[in-house]
Design a protein around this motif. Sequence first.
Motif, PDB file in Angstrom:
ATOM      1  N   SER A   3       0.829  -1.203   0.000  1.00  0.00           N
ATOM      2  CA  SER A   3       0.000   0.000   0.000  1.00  0.00           C
ATOM      3  C   SER A   3       0.868   1.260   0.000  1.00  0.00           C
ATOM      4  O   SER A   3       2.066   1.226   0.229  1.00  0.00           O
ATOM      5  CB  SER A   3      -0.897  -0.006   1.233  1.00  0.00           C
ATOM      6  N   PHE A   4       0.203   2.380  -0.249  1.00  0.00           N
ATOM      7  CA  PHE A   4       0.900   3.659  -0.247  1.00  0.00           C
ATOM      8  C   PHE A   4       1.085   4.146   1.179  1.00  0.00           C
ATOM      9  O   PHE A   4       0.242   3.957   2.033  1.00  0.00           O
ATOM     10  CB  PHE A   4       0.098   4.704  -1.026  1.00  0.00           C
ATOM     11  N   SER A   5       2.192   4.833   1.426  1.00  0.00           N
ATOM     12  CA  SER A   5       2.415   5.422   2.740  1.00  0.00           C
ATOM     13  C   SER A   5       1.811   6.824   2.749  1.00  0.00           C
ATOM     14  O   SER A   5       1.346   7.335   1.738  1.00  0.00           O
ATOM     15  CB  SER A   5       3.916   5.478   3.043  1.00  0.00           C
ATOM     16  N   ILE A   6       1.851   7.463   3.887  1.00  0.00           N
ATOM     17  CA  ILE A   6       1.278   8.803   4.035  1.00  0.00           C
ATOM     18  C   ILE A   6       2.007   9.816   3.165  1.00  0.00           C
ATOM     19  O   ILE A   6       1.395  10.747   2.631  1.00  0.00           O
ATOM     20  CB  ILE A   6       1.247   9.238   5.524  1.00  0.00           C
ATOM     21  N   THR A   7       3.301   9.642   2.978  1.00  0.00           N
ATOM     22  CA  THR A   7       4.044  10.593   2.141  1.00  0.00           C
ATOM     23  C   THR A   7       3.623  10.480   0.675  1.00  0.00           C
ATOM     24  O   THR A   7       3.546  11.488  -0.022  1.00  0.00           O
ATOM     25  CB  THR A   7       5.556  10.357   2.266  1.00  0.00           C
ATOM     26  N   HIS A   8       3.331   9.264   0.225  1.00  0.00           N
ATOM     27  CA  HIS A   8       2.832   9.107  -1.151  1.00  0.00           C
ATOM     28  C   HIS A   8       1.505   9.844  -1.334  1.00  0.00           C
ATOM     29  O   HIS A   8       1.282  10.519  -2.339  1.00  0.00           O
ATOM     30  CB  HIS A   8       2.648   7.624  -1.483  1.00  0.00           C
ATOM     31  N   TRP A   9       0.605   9.711  -0.352  1.00  0.00           N
ATOM     32  CA  TRP A   9      -0.704  10.371  -0.444  1.00  0.00           C
ATOM     33  C   TRP A   9      -0.551  11.893  -0.402  1.00  0.00           C
ATOM     34  O   TRP A   9      -1.261  12.615  -1.111  1.00  0.00           O
ATOM     35  CB  TRP A   9      -1.627   9.891   0.673  1.00  0.00           C
TER      36      TRP A   9
END
Length: 73
Positions: A3-9
């Motif tokens: 899954s994507f991390s918070i920085t990706h979002w």
Amino acid sequence: MGSFSITHWLILLAVVVVVFGTSKLRNAGKDLGQAVKGFKDAVKDGENGDTKTLDNQPKVIVAEKVEINKDNT
């Protein structure tokens, strides 16, 4: 790789804001909210039996019969 991390979002959010701008995003959110509200009202009216028809005539569906001949000659 999952899954994507918070920085990706956060990076994705920043790119979307730069590309579309805040006013377009605000208008899109407002339009979506009005559409959802209208859908909920329509469902609620349908549950209450408030559906109205334009006429009391039965609906007639006309279909055309098609024959296909499969000749092997």
